[in-house]
Design an enzyme around this catalytic site. Sequence first.
Site, mmCIF file in Angstrom:
data_model
loop_
_atom_site.group_PDB
_atom_site.id
_atom_site.type_symbol
_atom_site.label_atom_id
_atom_site.label_comp_id
_atom_site.label_asym_id
_atom_site.label_seq_id
_atom_site.Cartn_x
_atom_site.Cartn_y
_atom_site.Cartn_z
ATOM 1 C CE LYS A 53 40.409 34.380 44.115
ATOM 2 N NZ LYS A 53 40.728 35.017 43.099
ATOM 3 C CD GLN A 97 39.052 38.232 42.177
ATOM 4 O OE1 GLN A 97 39.597 37.774 43.258
ATOM 5 N NE2 GLN A 97 38.782 37.703 41.137
ATOM 6 C CG ASP A 120 46.238 35.865 41.570
ATOM 7 O OD1 ASP A 120 45.942 34.679 41.691
ATOM 8 O OD2 ASP A 120 45.667 36.716 41.434
#
Length: 288
Positions: A53, A97, A120
């Site tokens: 990422k 995460q 997200d």
Amino acid sequence: MVAELIKGNEIAQAKRDEMKDEVARLKEEGVIPGLVVILVGNDPASLSYVRGKTKACKQVGINGKLIELPEETSEEKLLELIDHYNQDETCHGILVQLPLPDHISDTAIIEAISPEKDVDGFHPINIGRMMTGQRAFLPCTPFGIIEMVKMKGIPIEGKHVVVIGRSNIVGKPVGQLFLNENATVTYCHSRTANMKEITKQADILVVAVGKMHFVGKEFVKPGAVVIDVGINRKDDGKLTGDVNFEEVEQVASYLTPVPKGVGPMTITMLLQNTIQSAKWSHQTEGVH
Ligand code: NAP
């Protein structure tokens, strides 16, 4: 019939090339999109995802910062860090995460991230906004799937979309996004009866089960579009999907491969959400 492949890696690259130009234009206006990625613990798979990422951020000019915290980090400490970046105007996106260690609540962390920085798209406010058709950060994998289908020029309106899987991060939201595009949507899951009869009615079949080669040709209507979200590792270490590719490519009209299908789109939509967040925050500054 042999299915045409929907090559997510090529679509993702084309989108990233456009993003590079967009980020350069934003920089001229004094805005550098910033994403903070937080990893707690040292799970090798998670480490490789977060590195992917931040590397992708660099490619398009986003300021990507990776914060690696030890496994024993307390929930309180993580909440403090999130609060810090919620306030930091140079940070437009915060991603923690998942999964987190057992002593930290995923829900508490997701809800602590400002909905305006939740790139997200997991915060209940963004999920609610998505469901009611308001401006929202869309979860990256479902968003990537819709983009792939649209970029291929595949019609969605009026089509029957069947989604196998109802997880919060893939199945449920991808069905909602297709509904927002005026498809008729059916969900299948582990308690669904007569599943093949349902999936054989699909014009677009999305498979997000997490079981290697779960869907064979007997699940697919000839000419259907099949989107394989699954990522499974074979004994030889190679990745493969939830769809039996060799069988299904003989009946589908379009099919996404694994790898190089949905996967590359997921990170690309994270970049897009971060750029969008920077643009929205810049517009808001202009209003005041
Ligand atoms: P998940 O949370 O484990 O959900 C799996 C879903 O499949 C559940 O809703 C489950 O039903 C359903 N299911 C399980 N067995 C079934 C069966 N025998 N028949 C029908 N439905 C069944 O998984 P996920 O997070 O959605 O991920 C799914 C797959 O996508 C995984 O392989 C994951 O690695 C992959 N993935 C890929 C990306 C990407 O970027 N390409 C992103 C995220 C996930 P119940 O709800 O009834 O249990």
